[in-house]
Design a protein around this motif. Structure first.
Motif, PDB file in Angstrom:
ATOM      1  N   ALA A 156      13.615  48.163   9.310  1.00 31.50           N
ATOM      2  CA  ALA A 156      12.582  47.850  10.365  1.00 31.50           C
ATOM      3  C   ALA A 156      11.406  48.870   9.993  1.00 31.50           C
ATOM      4  N   GLY A 157      11.809  50.244   9.730  1.00 32.54           N
ATOM      5  CA  GLY A 157      10.771  51.385   9.672  1.00 32.54           C
ATOM      6  C   GLY A 157      10.127  51.060   8.421  1.00 32.54           C
ATOM      7  N   LEU A 158      10.656  50.763   7.139  1.00 32.62           N
ATOM      8  CA  LEU A 158      10.104  50.479   5.934  1.00 32.62           C
ATOM      9  C   LEU A 158       9.259  49.257   5.818  1.00 32.62           C
ATOM     10  N   VAL A 174       6.457  58.103   7.520  1.00 31.82           N
ATOM     11  CA  VAL A 174       8.009  57.803   7.691  1.00 31.82           C
ATOM     12  C   VAL A 174       8.681  58.910   7.699  1.00 31.82           C
ATOM     13  N   LEU A 175       9.449  59.265   8.507  1.00 30.81           N
ATOM     14  CA  LEU A 175      10.498  60.360   8.628  1.00 30.81           C
ATOM     15  C   LEU A 175      12.043  59.709   8.592  1.00 30.81           C
ATOM     16  N   ASP A 176      12.883  60.318   7.856  1.00 32.79           N
ATOM     17  CA  ASP A 176      14.204  60.162   8.038  1.00 32.79           C
ATOM     18  C   ASP A 176      15.216  61.168   7.942  1.00 32.79           C
ATOM     19  N   GLY A 235      21.272  40.984  12.174  1.00 36.81           N
ATOM     20  CA  GLY A 235      20.653  42.438  12.622  1.00 36.81           C
ATOM     21  C   GLY A 235      19.677  42.865  11.633  1.00 36.81           C
ATOM     22  N   MET A 236      19.662  42.749  10.424  1.00 38.91           N
ATOM     23  CA  MET A 236      18.443  43.092   9.201  1.00 38.91           C
ATOM     24  C   MET A 236      17.399  42.420   9.538  1.00 38.91           C
ATOM     25  N   ASN A 237      17.508  41.022   9.755  1.00 39.27           N
ATOM     26  CA  ASN A 237      16.485  39.964   9.813  1.00 39.27           C
ATOM     27  C   ASN A 237      15.619  40.103  11.140  1.00 39.27           C
ATOM     28  N   GLY A 285       9.832  53.757  16.912  1.00 38.35           N
ATOM     29  CA  GLY A 285      11.427  54.112  16.760  1.00 38.35           C
ATOM     30  C   GLY A 285      12.048  53.093  15.965  1.00 38.35           C
ATOM     31  N   ALA A 286      12.272  53.401  14.713  1.00 35.70           N
ATOM     32  CA  ALA A 286      13.275  52.421  13.843  1.00 35.70           C
ATOM     33  C   ALA A 286      14.204  53.294  13.551  1.00 35.70           C
ATOM     34  N   ASP A 287      15.075  54.207  14.365  1.00 33.56           N
ATOM     35  CA  ASP A 287      15.997  55.198  13.792  1.00 33.56           C
ATOM     36  C   ASP A 287      17.495  54.471  14.378  1.00 33.56           C
ATOM     37  N   ILE A 296       9.751  56.480  12.829  1.00 38.76           N
ATOM     38  CA  ILE A 296      11.074  57.387  12.517  1.00 38.76           C
ATOM     39  C   ILE A 296      11.984  56.236  12.144  1.00 38.76           C
ATOM     40  N   GLY A 297      12.832  56.403  11.026  1.00 39.88           N
ATOM     41  CA  GLY A 297      13.708  55.724  10.301  1.00 39.88           C
ATOM     42  C   GLY A 297      13.183  54.928   9.035  1.00 39.88           C
ATOM     43  N   ALA A 298      13.780  55.295   8.130  1.00 37.84           N
ATOM     44  CA  ALA A 298      13.664  54.512   6.704  1.00 37.84           C
ATOM     45  C   ALA A 298      14.601  53.585   6.525  1.00 37.84           C
ATOM     46  N   LEU A 314      38.276  43.989  10.451  1.00 33.67           N
ATOM     47  CA  LEU A 314      38.364  45.040   9.470  1.00 33.67           C
ATOM     48  C   LEU A 314      37.615  44.410   8.490  1.00 33.67           C
ATOM     49  N   THR A 315      36.482  45.293   8.169  1.00 41.27           N
ATOM     50  CA  THR A 315      35.597  44.732   7.025  1.00 41.27           C
ATOM     51  C   THR A 315      35.595  45.383   6.069  1.00 41.27           C
ATOM     52  N   LEU A 316      35.487  44.787   4.901  1.00 45.80           N
ATOM     53  CA  LEU A 316      35.914  45.256   3.551  1.00 45.80           C
ATOM     54  C   LEU A 316      34.848  44.798   2.449  1.00 45.80           C
ATOM     55  N   GLU A 341      15.240  64.025   5.134  1.00 54.87           N
ATOM     56  CA  GLU A 341      16.112  65.187   5.696  1.00 54.87           C
ATOM     57  C   GLU A 341      15.155  65.699   6.858  1.00 54.87           C
ATOM     58  N   THR A 342      14.211  64.887   7.357  1.00 52.23           N
ATOM     59  CA  THR A 342      13.618  65.227   8.514  1.00 52.23           C
ATOM     60  C   THR A 342      14.071  64.483   9.745  1.00 52.23           C
ATOM     61  N   GLN A 343      14.873  65.257  10.618  1.00 50.69           N
ATOM     62  CA  GLN A 343      15.818  64.279  11.808  1.00 50.69           C
ATOM     63  C   GLN A 343      14.700  64.598  13.032  1.00 50.69           C
ATOM     64  N   ALA A 344      14.450  63.536  13.642  1.00 47.99           N
ATOM     65  CA  ALA A 344      13.530  63.685  14.934  1.00 47.99           C
ATOM     66  C   ALA A 344      14.628  63.916  16.061  1.00 47.99           C
TER      67      ALA A 344
HETATM   68  C1  LIG Z   1      29.377  45.574   8.413  1.00 47.52           C
HETATM   69  C2  LIG Z   1      28.076  45.330   8.802  1.00 47.52           C
HETATM   70  C3  LIG Z   1      27.342  44.213   8.229  1.00 47.52           C
HETATM   71  C4  LIG Z   1      26.165  43.659   8.582  1.00 47.52           C
HETATM   72  N1  LIG Z   1      25.730  42.434   7.773  1.00 47.52           N
HETATM   73  C5  LIG Z   1      24.540  41.923   8.284  1.00 47.52           C
HETATM   74  C6  LIG Z   1      23.966  40.784   7.714  1.00 47.52           C
HETATM   75  O1  LIG Z   1      24.513  40.100   6.725  1.00 47.52           O
HETATM   76  N2  LIG Z   1      22.661  40.503   7.912  1.00 47.52           N
HETATM   77  C7  LIG Z   1      21.994  41.215   8.782  1.00 47.52           C
HETATM   78  O2  LIG Z   1      20.857  40.840   9.096  1.00 47.52           O
HETATM   79  N3  LIG Z   1      22.557  42.376   9.377  1.00 47.52           N
HETATM   80  C8  LIG Z   1      23.619  42.747   9.153  1.00 47.52           C
HETATM   81  N4  LIG Z   1      24.064  44.137   9.557  1.00 47.52           N
HETATM   82  C9  LIG Z   1      23.130  44.760  10.555  1.00 47.52           C
HETATM   83  C10 LIG Z   1      22.340  45.504   9.921  1.00 47.52           C
HETATM   84  O3  LIG Z   1      22.938  46.256   8.732  1.00 47.52           O
HETATM   85  C11 LIG Z   1      21.206  46.279  11.160  1.00 47.52           C
HETATM   86  O4  LIG Z   1      20.931  45.501  11.921  1.00 47.52           O
HETATM   87  C12 LIG Z   1      20.158  46.852  10.171  1.00 47.52           C
HETATM   88  O5  LIG Z   1      20.536  48.083   9.222  1.00 47.52           O
HETATM   89  C13 LIG Z   1      19.127  47.369  11.103  1.00 47.52           C
HETATM   90  O6  LIG Z   1      18.020  48.213  10.431  1.00 47.52           O
HETATM   91  P1  LIG Z   1      17.049  49.197  11.231  1.00 47.52           P
HETATM   92  O7  LIG Z   1      15.967  49.509  10.236  1.00 47.52           O
HETATM   93  O8  LIG Z   1      17.120  49.050  12.754  1.00 47.52           O
HETATM   94  O9  LIG Z   1      18.210  50.438  11.507  1.00 47.52           O
HETATM   95  P2  LIG Z   1      19.109  51.071  10.294  1.00 47.52           P
HETATM   96  O10 LIG Z   1      19.211  50.447   8.972  1.00 47.52           O
HETATM   97  O11 LIG Z   1      20.128  51.874  11.066  1.00 47.52           O
HETATM   98  O12 LIG Z   1      18.023  52.365   9.745  1.00 47.52           O
HETATM   99  C14 LIG Z   1      17.707  53.484  10.662  1.00 47.52           C
HETATM  100  C15 LIG Z   1      17.300  54.624   9.803  1.00 47.52           C
HETATM  101  O13 LIG Z   1      17.112  55.626  10.834  1.00 47.52           O
HETATM  102  C16 LIG Z   1      17.375  57.038  10.174  1.00 47.52           C
HETATM  103  N5  LIG Z   1      17.747  57.568  11.566  1.00 47.52           N
HETATM  104  C17 LIG Z   1      18.523  57.774  12.236  1.00 47.52           C
HETATM  105  N6  LIG Z   1      18.376  58.736  13.152  1.00 47.52           N
HETATM  106  C18 LIG Z   1      17.186  59.652  12.982  1.00 47.52           C
HETATM  107  C19 LIG Z   1      16.506  60.624  13.424  1.00 47.52           C
HETATM  108  N7  LIG Z   1      16.813  61.114  14.501  1.00 47.52           N
HETATM  109  N8  LIG Z   1      15.437  61.020  12.977  1.00 47.52           N
HETATM  110  C20 LIG Z   1      15.338  60.185  11.687  1.00 47.52           C
HETATM  111  N9  LIG Z   1      15.704  59.447  10.975  1.00 47.52           N
HETATM  112  C21 LIG Z   1      17.036  58.744  11.803  1.00 47.52           C
HETATM  113  C22 LIG Z   1      18.761  56.488   9.460  1.00 47.52           C
HETATM  114  O14 LIG Z   1      19.139  57.547   8.593  1.00 47.52           O
HETATM  115  C23 LIG Z   1      18.234  55.147   9.029  1.00 47.52           C
HETATM  116  O15 LIG Z   1      17.638  55.431   7.555  1.00 47.52           O
HETATM  117  C24 LIG Z   1      25.380  44.419   9.350  1.00 47.52           C
HETATM  118  C25 LIG Z   1      25.783  45.553  10.085  1.00 47.52           C
HETATM  119  C26 LIG Z   1      27.050  46.262   9.608  1.00 47.52           C
HETATM  120  C27 LIG Z   1      27.551  47.429  10.149  1.00 47.52           C
END
Ligand SMILES: Cc1cc2nc3c(=O)[nH]c(=O)nc-3n(C[C@H](O)[C@H](O)[C@H](O)COP(=O)(O)OP(=O)(O)OC[C@H]3O[C@@H](n4cnc5c(N)ncnc54)[C@H](O)[C@@H]3O)c2cc1C
Length: 408
Positions: free
Chosen positions: A17-19, A34-36, A297-299, A157-159, A12-14, A186-188, A127-130
């Motif tokens: 993490a999920g991808l 994968v569902l998103d 976070g992403m790492n 669960g990567a949503d 769950i979640g593209a 304030l992030t820009l 466009e498939t919401q868990a």
């Molecule tokens: C301003 C900002 C700056 C950042 N800078 C950094 C950085 O420099 N380096 C770094 O490593 N991290 C950074 N992060 C954090 C990083 O963006 C996140 O930690 C990262 O996106 C997490 O990945 P994820 O796959 O867990 O979740 P997400 O990227 O949030 O992906 C989750 C997916 O699940 C889908 N989803 C949600 N609910 C449902 C549901 N019910 N059913 C189906 N699909 C669903 C969403 O549409 C989404 O596509 C930053 C975050 C912010 C807000």
């Protein structure tokens, strides 16, 4: 629409993490979908992170999905600190075995992962919401708001933090550690070429300011702002004036341009432990939230995927439940290491409310950290390891990853 899908791993979640997990499983020959909740276009438009640890790039190398990254990403070897009118360069590559750090926008990472998965025949249900994950006798299923039901052996669960996977966890059996931080950003994003060739962290009596590269034409900026401020309190001219003041350095010029994204960011940190229950596993933001300080976070999200892939492969070979339980146990130390680093960096660069009783003391601690970063090789190496990121699989599965050949 009522649709029944059967697979081995339902993801769950593209997002990253999920991808990442989807590509790893696909390359291993494990059936997954994968569902998103969003469309492909919406997923590719979400600009967030940009700092990639060395291990994240190694993971993309291994997947064979890093060609565009290596052609387009900026490679960084250090960052600059500006404090009390002085500046110094933290040469973190030199401090940590020459390993670099990369700047490549999150939406580009997601595009490469999505292309890799789909071009090899992977299925993403857009466009498939868990709505919820149900587990009956080791047979989980994901029920979606449009009537889709996905039956799987494992649900990943990567949503994100507001997703259905997290909400489906039995919270009475899980510990959650939460911290609300006292700082607000304030992030820009501005259409302005970077003004330096590295990340700049500035600490000023008015507050923290950050300058982060995104591309040759776009720069991300962060400004520490009072907790009650809103975006409306910060018209563009005030923002540029404050950035000029806080980032000032003799002989240095701030490149300015149209601001096209402006958001207030409250900071909260969270870790749940364990990150799994039965056949439901949480990854990325669904399992933990970290402040953006240090760009982790992403790492962490992608490192979770790598560990879960390994746990699932080991379980498939052994049938031993301990191999599944190892997922969370192996990830937790790395997640806390990142939390500790992010917290320390946050407090190294922010200005405390002058009225708070211990502000002067905390400011002195902050100066001590900066002093140690500059003058203590041991402190600087630890900083560099955390900033660049430890090896993939750290601390438990490093050998398993080191043995796998990277894609040339
Ligand atoms: C301003 C900002 C700056 C950042 N800078 C950094 C950085 O420099 N380096 C770094 O490593 N991290 C950074 N992060 C954090 C990083 O963006 C996140 O930690 C990262 O996106 C997490 O990945 P994820 O796959 O867990 O979740 P997400 O990227 O949030 O992906 C989750 C997916 O699940 C889908 N989803 C949600 N609910 C449902 C549901 N019910 N059913 C189906 N699909 C669903 C969403 O549409 C989404 O596509 C930053 C975050 C912010 C807000």
């Amino acid at each position: 629409m009522v649709r029944e899908v059967r697979t081995t791993v339902a993801i769950i979640g593209a997002g990253p993490a999920g991808l990442t997990l989807a590509n790893l499983l696909q390359q291993r020959g494990t059936d997954c979908v994968v569902l998103d909740k969003f469309s492909r276009k919406q997923i590719l438009e979400r600009a967030r992170a940009g700092l990639l640890e060395n291990r994240t790039v190694e993971l993309l190398d291994r997947l064979g999905l890093s060609a565009r990254l290596h052609a387009e990403a900026a490679v960084h070897h250090g960052c600059e600190f500006r404090v009390d009118g002085e500046s110094f360069f933290a040469d973190y590559s030199k401090m940590y075995d020459g390993k670099p750090h990369f700047v490549y926008p999150q939406q580009e990472v997601v595009a490469d992962l999505l292309d890799g998965f789909e071009s090899s025949g992977g299925t993403v249900y857009y466009e498939t919401q868990a709505a919820k994950v149900l587990q009956v006798a080791d047979q989980p299923r994901v029920e979606c708001t449009d009537g889709t039901v996905v039956h799987a052996e494992i649900v990943a669960g990567a949503d994100g933090q507001y997703g259905a996977a997290r909400a489906s966890m039995p919270w009475d059996d899980i510990d959650e550690y939460v911290m609300q931080h006292e700082f607000r950003w304030l992030t820009l994003l501005a259409e302005a070429p970077p003004s330096s060739d590295c990340t700049v962290y500035a600490q000023h009596p008015n507050g923290f300011a950050g300058h982060l590269l995104r591309s040759s034409t776009v720069t991300r900026f962060h400004l520490q702002v009072p907790f009650d401020d809103t975006v409306e309190d910060w018209p563009d001219e005030r923002i540029w004036s404050e950035l000029r003041t806080r980032l000032a350095k003799p002989g240095w010029t701030l490149n300015e341009g149209p601001i096209f994204s402006k958001n207030m960011l409250e900071m909260q940190s969270k870790v749940c432990d364990p990150m799994q229950h039965g056949r439901l596993f949480l990854l990325g933001d669904a399992a933990h939230i970290i402040t953006p300080s240090g760009g982790k976070g992403m790492n962490l999200a992608m490192a979770d995927a790598a560990e879960l892939d390994l746990a699932l492969a080991r379980f498939a070979a052994s049938g031993d439940e301990n191999d599944l339980a190892a997922y969370s146990a192996h990830r937790i130390p790395d997640i806390w290491k990142a939390q500790e680093f992010s917290h320390a960096l946050l407090h190294m660069m922010h200005t405390y409310e002058p009225g708070s009783p211990d502000a002067a003391f905390r400011q002195k601690l902050q100066r001590s950290r900066l002093w140690q970063l500059r003058h203590s090789a041991a402190y600087a190496r630890n900083f560099a390891e955390s900033y660049i990121g430890p090896p993939l699989g750290w601390p438990y599965s490093v050998d398993a990853y080191a043995k796998a050949p990277a894609t040339p």
